[in-house]
Scaffold this active site. Sequence first.
Site, PDB file in Angstrom:
ATOM      1  N   LYS A 111      44.108  14.024   5.649  1.00 46.14           N
ATOM      2  CA  LYS A 111      42.819  14.701   5.844  1.00 46.14           C
ATOM      3  C   LYS A 111      42.606  15.069   7.312  1.00 46.14           C
ATOM      4  CE  LYS A 111      39.075  12.139   6.214  1.00 46.14           C
ATOM      5  NZ  LYS A 111      38.389  12.401   7.512  1.00 46.14           N
TER       6      LYS A 111
ATOM      7  N   LYS B 102      36.404  14.002  18.190  1.00 45.05           N
ATOM      8  CA  LYS B 102      37.142  13.150  17.250  1.00 45.05           C
ATOM      9  C   LYS B 102      38.371  13.864  16.706  1.00 45.05           C
ATOM     10  CE  LYS B 102      38.194   9.610  14.744  1.00 45.05           C
ATOM     11  NZ  LYS B 102      37.380   9.026  13.667  1.00 45.05           N
TER      12      LYS B 102
ATOM     13  N   THR C  82      34.859  11.260  10.026  1.00 44.26           N
ATOM     14  CA  THR C  82      35.610  12.335  10.667  1.00 44.26           C
ATOM     15  C   THR C  82      35.495  13.580   9.805  1.00 44.26           C
ATOM     16  OG1 THR C  82      37.166  10.745  11.604  1.00 44.26           O
ATOM     17  CG2 THR C  82      37.873  13.051  11.520  1.00 44.26           C
TER      18      THR C  82
END
Length: 309
Positions: free
Chosen positions: A244, A176, A100
């Site tokens: 994150k 995503k 990702t």
Amino acid sequence: MADGGLTAGVIGLGSMGLGAALSLARAGLPTLGLDLRAEAMEALASAGGTPCRDPAGLAARADVVFVYVVNAVQTESVLFGDGGAVAAARPGTVFVLCATMAPLDAQSLCERLAAAGMLAIDAPVSGGAARAEAGQISMMAAGPQAAFDRAAPALEAIAETVFRLGEQSGAGARMKVINQLLAGVHIAAAAEALVLAASWGMDLAEVHRVIQSCAGNSWMFANRGAHVVEGDYAPRSAVDIFVKDLGLVTEGAAASGAPVPLSDTALALFREASQQGLGRLDDAAVALLLAQRAGVALPGAQAVEGDAE
């Protein structure tokens, strides 16, 4: 030959990468793997795969390389750093980037791979460790037709669904990020709901069972809620992963001017949980932070506190 003689490699044998490698080996494809953890390499070897010592050694022998590291920085390092995969790979090797990352990072890395004579697929994945091991993940993928054609046997082995999002790299990464927006908010909402139920003295197992048949259910409530009910915070996907990933959501939203107030709130919870020493636990551990605020005890909380001490 069903696999067309394809040899597959997986760099990064975490919860998702190991599942991919095991699925590839189970499908009969010669499978190479690389991870820093000895136990992951042993699991691959036990399944008939071949552990490798470095990215270059793996890429020199593979026709398709899945990169399952944590972020764009790690992806760049294993591809283009010292001993990196790209310098050793044969022209036309397919690199499938599964981390990702920000869409611009995915686009840049894919362009660099193409300039080096490689084929690249921007292909983040979703589904969790259990579905990865079963070869049933979803893949959000963008890249040239030639890359998909070459990697087809490997993609079929690891994914139940490959969503083709066009040839322009970055499209998979954008999808995503949207997924992670929803996933992070849903984990935080599940934690909030179960902590409220605990504060009312409700049976958490019953709450979890009932809500799964009601309109308020989500995939994350069903999956991560079970972790809270069982007091099981062994990391499948850690709190720090969502620090994150929700950071990517809020940064991307700020750049485009789109308001994401729920993401902002969820990110603040994950950040605080990480600062409280919960960063390496399962992302459902954000519930422990809320429980502490509420003054209620959740299953497994004492064990977690003991480990922290």
